[in-house]
Scaffold this motif. Structure first.
Motif, short mmCIF file in Angstrom:
data_model
loop_
_atom_site.label_atom_id
_atom_site.label_comp_id
_atom_site.label_asym_id
_atom_site.label_seq_id
_atom_site.Cartn_x
_atom_site.Cartn_y
_atom_site.Cartn_z
N ALA A 1 0.82 -1.21 0.00
CA ALA A 1 0.00 0.00 0.00
C ALA A 1 0.86 1.26 0.00
N GLY A 2 1.93 1.28 0.80
CA GLY A 2 2.78 2.47 0.87
C GLY A 2 3.45 2.78 -0.45
N VAL A 3 3.96 1.76 -1.14
CA VAL A 3 4.66 1.99 -2.41
C VAL A 3 3.68 2.43 -3.49
N VAL A 4 2.54 1.74 -3.59
CA VAL A 4 1.57 2.07 -4.64
C VAL A 4 1.03 3.49 -4.45
N LEU A 5 0.67 3.84 -3.25
CA LEU A 5 0.14 5.18 -2.99
C LEU A 5 1.20 6.25 -3.21
N ALA A 6 2.43 5.98 -2.83
CA ALA A 6 3.49 6.96 -3.02
C ALA A 6 3.78 7.21 -4.49
N VAL A 7 3.81 6.14 -5.29
CA VAL A 7 4.05 6.30 -6.73
C VAL A 7 2.89 7.05 -7.39
N ALA A 8 1.65 6.68 -7.03
CA ALA A 8 0.49 7.36 -7.63
C ALA A 8 0.44 8.82 -7.23
N SER A 9 0.84 9.12 -6.00
CA SER A 9 0.80 10.51 -5.54
C SER A 9 1.99 11.32 -5.99
#
Length: 295
Positions: A116-124
């Motif tokens: 969750a942390g990696v996916v959200l960080a990349v999307a943001s």
């Protein structure tokens, strides 16, 4: 009477310096410049197993204070007492079962939080739309104490294993997101312009610019997330649990067994140190191309 004029001639002596020419200035005396040693500012070479010096020193002070009678055995047992208790718990099967249960909970929560942390960080970090929708929500979540969400998650998910894994995932994903997002936002704009000039595709831009630029911040967040998973676990396993290290420590509290409580704390500390060292090792291998102060 004829005057005889005599001309005096001087014979040069071998090895003697020639006389200076008339009117020539005397040569200035030569001075040797003192050689200045370059001051070394780096920490120096890395010592093998240097991170174990602190824990070993702490245990040594603990042992000396216990042997000298400076510590109350009922409050803080001696290291050898804690060691004997740990061996007894291991041989009767209590400690291995609790350790496996705690590892399973921590692994599930950590895997979900990491993803969750990696996916959200990349999307943001790579899109303005993602930043507008995600970053503010994560910052709001960060401002709310995660352990304060336990009563609400119990009402939503029940008192079983699901809410424990969910809380651990939240504890893990927040630092991973924050540090990865900060690393993505800190990539120099000149690299982006260079990629545009070179005509790189979106995937090539991510592979050559984004990933190398975000990895240092990602590993910082990963270390914080690994430590956070153990910190959350020690609290969660004391809430309606029937196994695990936290449950073992909670039961020992009811019977006043401080030696068992210290066994649990030592095991948590060992897991935290080993997991952090593993992340550091992976970081040094993956980022071996960097020349930093720590390397």
């Amino acid at each position: 009477m004829t005057a005889v004029s005599t001309t005096s001639t001087t014979t040069p002596v071998a090895g003697a310096a020639p006389d200076p020419a008339p009117g020539a200035a005397d040569p200035a005396p030569t001075r040797e410049r003192p050689v200045r040693r370059r001051r070394r500012l780096s920490p120096g070479r890395r010592l093998p197993a240097a991170r174990l010096a602190g824990p070993v020193l702490l245990v040594a002070v603990w042992a000396v204070a216990s042997a000298a009678g400076r510590l109350d055995p009922a409050a803080i047992p001696a290291p050898w007492t804690v060691f004997r208790t740990g061996v007894h718990l291991w041989t009767d099967g209590t400690l291995p079962s609790d350790v496996l249960t705690s590892l399973e909970r921590a692994a599930y929560g950590f895997a979900i939080g990491l993803t969750a942390g990696v996916v959200l960080a990349v999307a943001s970090g790579l899109t303005r739309t993602g930043e507008a929708l995600i970053d503010g929500t994560v910052q709001l979540n960060r401002a709310v104490p995660t352990l304060g969400l336990i009563p609400l998650f119990i009402l939503w998910l029940g008192i079983g294993e699901t809410f424990k894994i969910a809380i651990i995932a939240i504890v893990v994903y927040v630092p991973i997101y924050l540090n990865t997002h900060a690393a993505l936002s800190g990539i120099d704009q000149r690299y982006v312009e260079l990629a545009e000039v070179q005509g790189l595709s979106r995937w090539a831009f991510i592979r050559r610019i984004v990933i190398p630029g975000a990895l240092p911040g990602f590993f910082v967040g990963l270390r914080l997330g690994v430590t956070g998973s153990w910190l959350g676990l020690v609290v969660l396993e004391q809430i309606n649990a029937t196994s695990g290290l936290g449950y073992m420590m909670f039961q020992a509290q009811n019977y006043g067994r401080t030696d068992i409580i210290l066994v649990g704390l030592v095991v948590y500390g060992i897991f935290g140190l080993l997991s952090d060292s593993a992340v550091r090792l992976i970081e040094r291998r993956v980022l071996s191309w960097r020349r930093t102060l720590s390397s």
